[in-house]
Design a protein around this motif. Sequence first.
Motif, mmCIF file in Angstrom:
data_model
loop_
_atom_site.group_PDB
_atom_site.id
_atom_site.type_symbol
_atom_site.label_atom_id
_atom_site.label_comp_id
_atom_site.label_asym_id
_atom_site.label_seq_id
_atom_site.Cartn_x
_atom_site.Cartn_y
_atom_site.Cartn_z
ATOM 1 N N ASP A 89 0.714 -1.437 -0.202
ATOM 2 C CA ASP A 89 -0.204 -0.179 -0.223
ATOM 3 C C ASP A 89 1.116 1.041 -0.064
ATOM 4 O O ASP A 89 0.463 2.025 -0.291
ATOM 5 C CB ASP A 89 -1.211 0.265 1.215
ATOM 6 N N VAL A 90 2.369 1.207 0.747
ATOM 7 C CA VAL A 90 3.021 2.215 0.471
ATOM 8 C C VAL A 90 3.559 2.458 -0.865
ATOM 9 O O VAL A 90 3.467 3.720 -1.441
ATOM 10 C CB VAL A 90 4.251 2.032 1.464
ATOM 11 N N ASP A 91 3.676 1.687 -1.189
ATOM 12 C CA ASP A 91 4.422 1.619 -2.584
ATOM 13 C C ASP A 91 3.354 1.878 -3.975
ATOM 14 O O ASP A 91 4.018 3.157 -4.687
ATOM 15 C CB ASP A 91 4.509 0.156 -3.428
ATOM 16 N N GLU A 92 2.452 2.261 -3.704
ATOM 17 C CA GLU A 92 0.921 2.044 -4.410
ATOM 18 C C GLU A 92 1.085 4.066 -4.493
ATOM 19 O O GLU A 92 1.206 4.338 -5.377
ATOM 20 C CB GLU A 92 0.011 1.602 -3.421
ATOM 21 N N ARG A 93 0.951 4.591 -3.052
ATOM 22 C CA ARG A 93 1.241 5.788 -2.919
ATOM 23 C C ARG A 93 2.478 6.409 -3.104
ATOM 24 O O ARG A 93 2.339 7.794 -3.725
ATOM 25 C CB ARG A 93 0.504 6.343 -1.388
ATOM 26 N N LEU A 94 3.264 5.484 -2.917
ATOM 27 C CA LEU A 94 4.568 6.541 -3.716
ATOM 28 C C LEU A 94 5.417 6.352 -5.028
ATOM 29 O O LEU A 94 5.120 7.754 -5.762
ATOM 30 C CB LEU A 94 5.626 5.813 -3.241
ATOM 31 N N ALA A 95 4.510 5.823 -5.861
ATOM 32 C CA ALA A 95 3.607 5.277 -7.456
ATOM 33 C C ALA A 95 2.775 6.994 -8.083
ATOM 34 O O ALA A 95 3.538 7.703 -8.452
ATOM 35 C CB ALA A 95 3.509 4.311 -7.499
ATOM 36 N N ALA A 96 1.852 7.305 -7.004
ATOM 37 C CA ALA A 96 0.978 8.298 -7.294
ATOM 38 C C ALA A 96 1.831 9.422 -7.161
ATOM 39 O O ALA A 96 1.913 10.279 -7.360
ATOM 40 C CB ALA A 96 -0.204 7.982 -6.491
ATOM 41 N N LEU A 97 2.489 9.990 -5.683
ATOM 42 C CA LEU A 97 3.248 10.725 -5.570
ATOM 43 C C LEU A 97 4.906 11.358 -6.282
ATOM 44 O O LEU A 97 4.385 12.318 -7.030
ATOM 45 C CB LEU A 97 3.767 10.867 -4.342
ATOM 46 N N LEU A 140 4.385 7.294 4.536
ATOM 47 C CA LEU A 140 5.575 6.662 4.879
ATOM 48 C C LEU A 140 5.634 6.757 3.675
ATOM 49 O O LEU A 140 7.095 6.751 3.151
ATOM 50 C CB LEU A 140 5.128 5.210 5.237
ATOM 51 N N ALA A 141 5.497 6.735 2.047
ATOM 52 C CA ALA A 141 5.375 7.070 1.487
ATOM 53 C C ALA A 141 6.403 8.362 1.035
ATOM 54 O O ALA A 141 7.337 9.013 0.491
ATOM 55 C CB ALA A 141 4.636 7.049 0.025
ATOM 56 N N ALA A 142 5.953 9.672 0.945
ATOM 57 C CA ALA A 142 6.431 10.783 1.912
ATOM 58 C C ALA A 142 7.807 10.432 2.431
ATOM 59 O O ALA A 142 8.939 11.382 1.772
ATOM 60 C CB ALA A 142 5.844 12.019 2.158
ATOM 61 N N TYR A 143 7.713 9.970 3.060
ATOM 62 C CA TYR A 143 8.707 9.879 3.998
ATOM 63 C C TYR A 143 10.167 9.099 2.970
ATOM 64 O O TYR A 143 11.053 10.092 3.008
ATOM 65 C CB TYR A 143 9.537 8.249 5.309
ATOM 66 N N ARG A 144 9.921 8.374 2.668
ATOM 67 C CA ARG A 144 10.866 7.698 1.209
ATOM 68 C C ARG A 144 11.666 8.602 0.191
ATOM 69 O O ARG A 144 11.886 8.499 -0.175
ATOM 70 C CB ARG A 144 10.735 6.518 0.558
ATOM 71 N N MET A 145 10.718 9.425 -0.213
ATOM 72 C CA MET A 145 10.823 10.102 -1.146
ATOM 73 C C MET A 145 10.736 11.612 -0.717
ATOM 74 O O MET A 145 12.101 12.393 -1.656
ATOM 75 C CB MET A 145 9.291 10.355 -2.487
ATOM 76 N N ALA A 146 11.598 12.120 0.407
ATOM 77 C CA ALA A 146 12.136 12.885 0.912
ATOM 78 C C ALA A 146 13.266 13.273 0.587
ATOM 79 O O ALA A 146 14.094 12.579 1.007
ATOM 80 C CB ALA A 146 12.126 13.511 2.601
ATOM 81 N N ASP A 147 13.429 14.388 0.134
ATOM 82 C CA ASP A 147 14.963 15.076 -0.316
ATOM 83 C C ASP A 147 15.234 15.832 0.854
ATOM 84 O O ASP A 147 16.516 15.775 1.832
ATOM 85 C CB ASP A 147 15.514 15.525 -1.178
ATOM 86 N N VAL A 148 14.206 16.488 1.405
ATOM 87 C CA VAL A 148 14.552 18.017 2.597
ATOM 88 C C VAL A 148 13.559 17.668 3.181
ATOM 89 O O VAL A 148 11.796 16.477 3.172
ATOM 90 C CB VAL A 148 14.852 19.402 2.424
#
Length: 486
Positions: A270-278, A375-383
């Motif tokens: 479910d986190v992977d899915e949201r990460l793809a959408a973001l 959690l998806a946003a955590y994974r993709m955060a640069d800052v």
Amino acid sequence: MVLVASNRGPVSYTLGEDGSLTARRGGGGLVSGLSALGQGAGTWVCAALGEGDRAAVARSGPRLPAADTGGQAVRMLDIPPGTFEGAYNGIANSVLWFVHHLLYQTPLEPVFDTAFEAQWSAYAAYNAAFADALATEAEPGAAVLVQDYHLSLVPSLLRERRPDLRIGHFSHTPWAPPDLFGVLPDAVAGEVLRGILGADRAAFLTRRWADAFAACCAATLGAEVDWGSATAAGPAGARSVTFGGRRTLLGVHGLGSDAEFLRKRAFEPDVDERLAALREQIGARRTIVRVDRTELSKNIVRGLLAYRRLLAGHAQWRGRVVHVAFAYPSRQDLAVYRAYTAEVSRLAGEINEEFGTADWTPVVLHVKDDFARSLAAYRMADVALVNPIRDGMNLVAKEIPVVSERGVALVLSREAGAAEELGADALLVNPYDLAGTAEALHRALSMPDEERAARSERLAAAATALPPQSWFLDQVAALDALDRKG
Ligand code: G6P
């Protein structure tokens, strides 16, 4: 035997239109902490928080069914609604929370008049209900861990009822320095402090908050403070406050994030899915991520203003960065929180109007609570932007580096408890300083990849050094040790 007492318990119920009840189990440090004691150990005493909870207690009685709690023994107190309202929305969230997080805006606030006095009586009754329940549940000599500013009178009330118990109180918030704590009416300030001093140990997330508590005891009550030896740098075990012939030890237990849980949960489908959408929405742009309850102390509005200054002053980031801001509803019964929530949305819209283009939205704001998306946003955060006015600890700052995929640069308020442990590798800011925060965001975005990854790795190590299980077990052990000394 160990008992935990907190306003919000490990389970909450929602009432369906057809009258059905759905139980939802929560997470957090206490839940993982208690689970470290072993399956079924300990009893949790908490309040019914809404109509779903009340309906559940009406149906099954205060001891909740094991099927709903995952086997955890939970006693949920149905406090009369008027009493709960005065205690929770009134004293706890509009007075004590405000004092400790420096949220009062003088000269108009606060006004401690007759409405406040009624709320204070409700707070005392609510605390007494907890003390009664704990006194009934506790086996002889049991350890009781009382949580937070909702329950500051419980330690002394419980000691009157059950002098055999070993009582700890833990503050998850900052503690106000004496000049600001002194805003409270004298009788109330005294009762709050004497309430906590009913405990054998009063513990805090950082040494700074423990010191402020001790200073308030000295200033308000004239209590005697033993500051311990200057060389005892670690846990404040040697320090204590003596008042009315009783000594209360001060403890410091910094809470870290749960690496094992996060590393598993953050990579589920479910986190992977949201990460793809973001990613689809944001493209290859850099991200500045923040995730908070929409809470006045989190300083979300100044965070947005600093971001606006970044775009205005460093034009090279226009079109190349997105501020992903998740601000989840909190304490919406309070008008000031509703107004703050509206201001966050208004300002995000204004920034998008001012700088946005056909293919770039500068702020992506989400207000519907979704842990998997966080959690998806955590994974993709640069800052990561964590800029509270004040915060007991702040676990978001301790979670993002653990699951970040490319390494994250952390812009962190120096007023968050987490700054004590993460200060070496975060970019620390004064939360009121918009220009300083905008510059820190610029520095964070400009940080070379290698440096960002190295800092992020050290942040993750520091953030997970004190997992919730040991945070909890250390407190139980400290109460046990007291017992052996008699
Ligand atoms: C802080 C407090 C907790 C509280 C939480 C959520 O972390 O220290 O005691 O449970 O905020 O606030 P709420 O009012 O929704 O329980």
